[in-house]
Design a protein around this motif. Structure first.
Motif, PDB file in Angstrom:
ATOM      1  N   PRO A 221       0.823  -1.210   0.000  1.00 29.30           N
ATOM      2  CA  PRO A 221       0.000   0.000   0.000  1.00 29.30           C
ATOM      3  C   PRO A 221       0.860   1.264   0.000  1.00 29.30           C
ATOM      4  CG  PRO A 221      -0.814  -1.588   1.611  1.00 29.30           C
ATOM      5  CD  PRO A 221       0.501  -2.107   1.128  1.00 29.30           C
ATOM      6  N   GLY A 222       0.432   2.248  -0.771  1.00 30.09           N
ATOM      7  CA  GLY A 222       1.183   3.492  -0.858  1.00 30.09           C
ATOM      8  C   GLY A 222       2.297   3.454  -1.883  1.00 30.09           C
ATOM      9  N   ASN A 223       2.356   2.369  -2.697  1.00 31.07           N
ATOM     10  CA  ASN A 223       3.423   2.275  -3.709  1.00 31.07           C
ATOM     11  C   ASN A 223       3.294   3.400  -4.724  1.00 31.07           C
ATOM     12  OD1 ASN A 223       2.360   1.085  -6.565  1.00 31.07           O
ATOM     13  ND2 ASN A 223       1.029   0.472  -4.881  1.00 31.07           N
ATOM     14  N   TRP A 224       4.416   3.693  -5.368  1.00 30.95           N
ATOM     15  CA  TRP A 224       4.485   4.782  -6.347  1.00 30.95           C
ATOM     16  C   TRP A 224       4.700   4.170  -7.736  1.00 30.95           C
ATOM     17  CZ3 TRP A 224       9.373   8.307  -6.934  1.00 30.95           C
ATOM     18  CH2 TRP A 224       9.157   9.223  -7.963  1.00 30.95           C
ATOM     19  N   PRO A 225       3.740   4.317  -8.676  1.00 33.15           N
ATOM     20  CA  PRO A 225       3.974   3.864 -10.062  1.00 33.15           C
ATOM     21  C   PRO A 225       5.073   4.731 -10.682  1.00 33.15           C
ATOM     22  CG  PRO A 225       1.624   4.178  -9.637  1.00 33.15           C
ATOM     23  CD  PRO A 225       2.370   4.814  -8.490  1.00 33.15           C
ATOM     24  N   PHE A 226       6.299   4.312 -10.462  1.00 31.19           N
ATOM     25  CA  PHE A 226       7.472   5.143 -10.772  1.00 31.19           C
ATOM     26  C   PHE A 226       7.703   5.298 -12.277  1.00 31.19           C
ATOM     27  CE2 PHE A 226      12.169   5.172 -11.480  1.00 31.19           C
ATOM     28  CZ  PHE A 226      12.421   6.448 -10.990  1.00 31.19           C
ATOM     29  N   ALA A 227       7.510   4.218 -13.036  1.00 27.39           N
ATOM     30  CA  ALA A 227       7.787   4.278 -14.479  1.00 27.39           C
ATOM     31  C   ALA A 227       6.916   3.284 -15.220  1.00 27.39           C
ATOM     32  CB  ALA A 227       9.264   3.984 -14.752  1.00 27.39           C
ATOM     33  N   GLN A 228       6.579   3.638 -16.447  1.00 26.73           N
ATOM     34  CA  GLN A 228       5.889   2.728 -17.356  1.00 26.73           C
ATOM     35  C   GLN A 228       6.790   2.469 -18.555  1.00 26.73           C
ATOM     36  OE1 GLN A 228       1.950   3.934 -18.538  1.00 26.73           O
ATOM     37  NE2 GLN A 228       1.050   2.892 -16.784  1.00 26.73           N
ATOM     38  N   ALA A 229       6.894   1.197 -18.933  1.00 31.42           N
ATOM     39  CA  ALA A 229       7.733   0.809 -20.070  1.00 31.42           C
ATOM     40  C   ALA A 229       6.878   0.095 -21.098  1.00 31.42           C
ATOM     41  CB  ALA A 229       8.882  -0.087 -19.599  1.00 31.42           C
ATOM     42  N   ARG A 230       7.368   0.048 -22.326  1.00 30.46           N
ATOM     43  CA  ARG A 230       6.630  -0.602 -23.410  1.00 30.46           C
ATOM     44  C   ARG A 230       7.076  -2.038 -23.636  1.00 30.46           C
ATOM     45  NH1 ARG A 230       4.480   3.221 -22.076  1.00 30.46           N
ATOM     46  NH2 ARG A 230       3.322   4.761 -23.277  1.00 30.46           N
ATOM     47  N   SER A 231       7.981  -2.515 -22.804  1.00 32.50           N
ATOM     48  CA  SER A 231       8.369  -3.927 -22.872  1.00 32.50           C
ATOM     49  C   SER A 231       8.859  -4.356 -21.495  1.00 32.50           C
ATOM     50  CB  SER A 231       9.468  -4.159 -23.918  1.00 32.50           C
ATOM     51  OG  SER A 231      10.721  -3.731 -23.449  1.00 32.50           O
ATOM     52  N   PHE A 232       8.669  -5.643 -21.199  1.00 34.38           N
ATOM     53  CA  PHE A 232       9.149  -6.166 -19.923  1.00 34.38           C
ATOM     54  C   PHE A 232      10.674  -6.118 -19.870  1.00 34.38           C
ATOM     55  CE2 PHE A 232       4.966  -8.417 -19.822  1.00 34.38           C
ATOM     56  CZ  PHE A 232       4.527  -7.864 -18.626  1.00 34.38           C
ATOM     57  N   GLU A 233      11.328  -6.271 -21.013  1.00 38.07           N
ATOM     58  CA  GLU A 233      12.784  -6.275 -21.038  1.00 38.07           C
ATOM     59  C   GLU A 233      13.334  -4.923 -20.584  1.00 38.07           C
ATOM     60  OE1 GLU A 233      11.239  -9.606 -22.787  1.00 38.07           O
ATOM     61  OE2 GLU A 233      10.801  -7.553 -23.425  1.00 38.07           O
ATOM     62  N   VAL A 234      12.697  -3.836 -21.023  1.00 38.34           N
ATOM     63  CA  VAL A 234      13.119  -2.505 -20.584  1.00 38.34           C
ATOM     64  C   VAL A 234      12.844  -2.331 -19.092  1.00 38.34           C
ATOM     65  CG1 VAL A 234      12.653  -0.031 -20.802  1.00 38.34           C
ATOM     66  CG2 VAL A 234      12.839  -1.457 -22.853  1.00 38.34           C
ATOM     67  N   ALA A 235      11.660  -2.768 -18.645  1.00 38.97           N
ATOM     68  CA  ALA A 235      11.310  -2.654 -17.235  1.00 38.97           C
ATOM     69  C   ALA A 235      12.302  -3.413 -16.354  1.00 38.97           C
ATOM     70  CB  ALA A 235       9.894  -3.176 -17.008  1.00 38.97           C
ATOM     71  N   LEU A 236      12.679  -4.610 -16.781  1.00 34.14           N
ATOM     72  CA  LEU A 236      13.614  -5.416 -15.997  1.00 34.14           C
ATOM     73  C   LEU A 236      15.005  -4.792 -15.981  1.00 34.14           C
ATOM     74  CD1 LEU A 236      12.411  -8.931 -17.172  1.00 34.14           C
ATOM     75  CD2 LEU A 236      12.245  -8.015 -14.850  1.00 34.14           C
ATOM     76  N   GLY A 237      15.366  -4.107 -17.047  1.00 28.05           N
ATOM     77  CA  GLY A 237      16.641  -3.385 -17.052  1.00 28.05           C
ATOM     78  C   GLY A 237      16.661  -2.297 -15.986  1.00 28.05           C
ATOM     79  N   MET A 238      15.526  -1.656 -15.782  1.00 31.99           N
ATOM     80  CA  MET A 238      15.434  -0.640 -14.730  1.00 31.99           C
ATOM     81  C   MET A 238      15.530  -1.274 -13.350  1.00 31.99           C
ATOM     82  SD  MET A 238      12.425   1.812 -16.262  1.00 31.99           S
ATOM     83  CE  MET A 238      12.609   2.566 -17.888  1.00 31.99           C
ATOM     84  N   VAL A 239      14.929  -2.458 -13.198  1.00 33.81           N
ATOM     85  CA  VAL A 239      15.027  -3.171 -11.925  1.00 33.81           C
ATOM     86  C   VAL A 239      16.479  -3.518 -11.634  1.00 33.81           C
ATOM     87  CG1 VAL A 239      14.392  -5.281 -10.687  1.00 33.81           C
ATOM     88  CG2 VAL A 239      12.678  -4.084 -12.066  1.00 33.81           C
TER      89      VAL A 239
END
Length: 322
Positions: A221-239
């Protein structure tokens, strides 16, 4: 500049004399001379230095020859390819799908199909589910590999063949250990909790985004939708870079049969995605597609997400965090 004139030019360039070239081409020598003269008029430059009974390429001739050889090679490859397709010895499989499915499930199926149909080649497109459907309707492809959760239940004219179930996981940076975390407020440092509270989400569609956000709101609860990516591969790179956490299909976290480096993957209670093959019904009985579908099923049955860790305690019983 006709194809025939280019053939004549190539033969003359590889012969010691016009007489030899004429014999190879089956043409009278005056006809060969006329073809070369016409080609020289077209390019506006002499192609040969004529010395007694021999011909030597000029600089312009050598330049033209390099390009002519590429044209002739391409034409030969085209003729051979059409002939192979015409007699059934060669076929092209046209397909499109999601990146993770193309990387993980398709290669072993292709390898198995090659044993049965060694002359099959592939035209493969990495595409979103909507693009896959569009290409199927336009008949640009004959097979789509997507998640059934991402398309309407009724896709007119196409058969859905289940391939495998792909569970979702929570991917977090390697330094963020959630194994014994019962309450993130007390069991994590402020810095670690800040990373956990930043969600990196895949922009997939309104309904999917709502389901994902509802899951985050429940477990953190209270999480922040920090970023949206157009592919899981890009999102995982941010992780991997420590920017936040990501709820992702396990298959998207696999590279070369092993889990990607730099992240921890935790099992979570979130509906898995159902990987399906989508194709016109007639292709279910037509090889090589029918055989490829069977090999995809086998590859899907053998898919086991590597390196998954047990669900952290706070995800089993979400803590009331601010």
């Amino acid at each position: 500049m006709t194809f025939r004139r280019l053939q004549v030019f190539w033969s003359v360039a590889h012969s010691t004399s016009l007489t030899q070239a004429s014999k190879q081409l089956g043409l009278a020598q005056p006809s060969v001379s006329q073809q070369i003269a016409t080609l020289e008029d077209i390019v506006g430059s002499s192609l040969f230095d004529r010395r007694s009974n021999t011909l030597e390429l000029t600089e312009a001739g050598r330049h033209l020859l390099r390009h002519v050889e590429k044209v002739l090679e391409s034409m030969q490859a085209l003729e051979d390819g059409v002939a192979e397709i015409g007699d059934g010895s060669r076929q092209t499989v046209h397909l499109a799908g999601l990146n993770s499915i193309l990387r993980v499930i398709l290669p072993p199926a292709m390898e198995a199909l090659h044993e049965e149909f060694p002359r099959v080649d592939y035209d493969i497109h990495e595409s979103s589910p909507a693009e896959v459907l569009e290409m199927l309707y336009a008949r640009r492809i004959n097979l789509g590999l997507i998640s059934s959760n991402s398309i309407a239940p009724a896709s007119a004219g196409f058969q859905q063949v289940p391939i495998c179930v792909d569970p979702y996981v929570l991917a977090v940076p390697r330094d963020l250990d959630l194994a014994d975390v019962a309450d993130p407020r007390t069991d994590l440092s402020p810095e670690a909790r800040e990373v956990l509270m930043r969600s990196i989400q895949f922009a997939f569609g309104t309904q999917h985004s709502k389901r994902v956000q509802a899951w985050y709101d429940k477990v953190v609860p209270g999480n922040w939708p920090f970023a949206q990516a157009r592919s899981f591969e890009v999102a995982l790179g941010m992780v991997r870079s420590g920017l936040g956490v990501c709820l992702a299909p396990a298959m998207s976290c696999v590279v070369g049969g092993t889990a990607i480096q730099g992240v921890r993957l935790y099992r979570v209670d979130f509906p898995a995605r159902d990987v399906v093959a989508l194709l016109p019904k007639t292709y279910l009985r037509t090889d090589p597609y029918a055989s490829l579908i069977e090999h995809l099923k086998v590859a899907g049955a053998h898919f086991a997400p590597p390196g998954l860790l047990d669900t952290p305690p706070f995800l089993d019983t979400p803590a009331a965090a601010d």
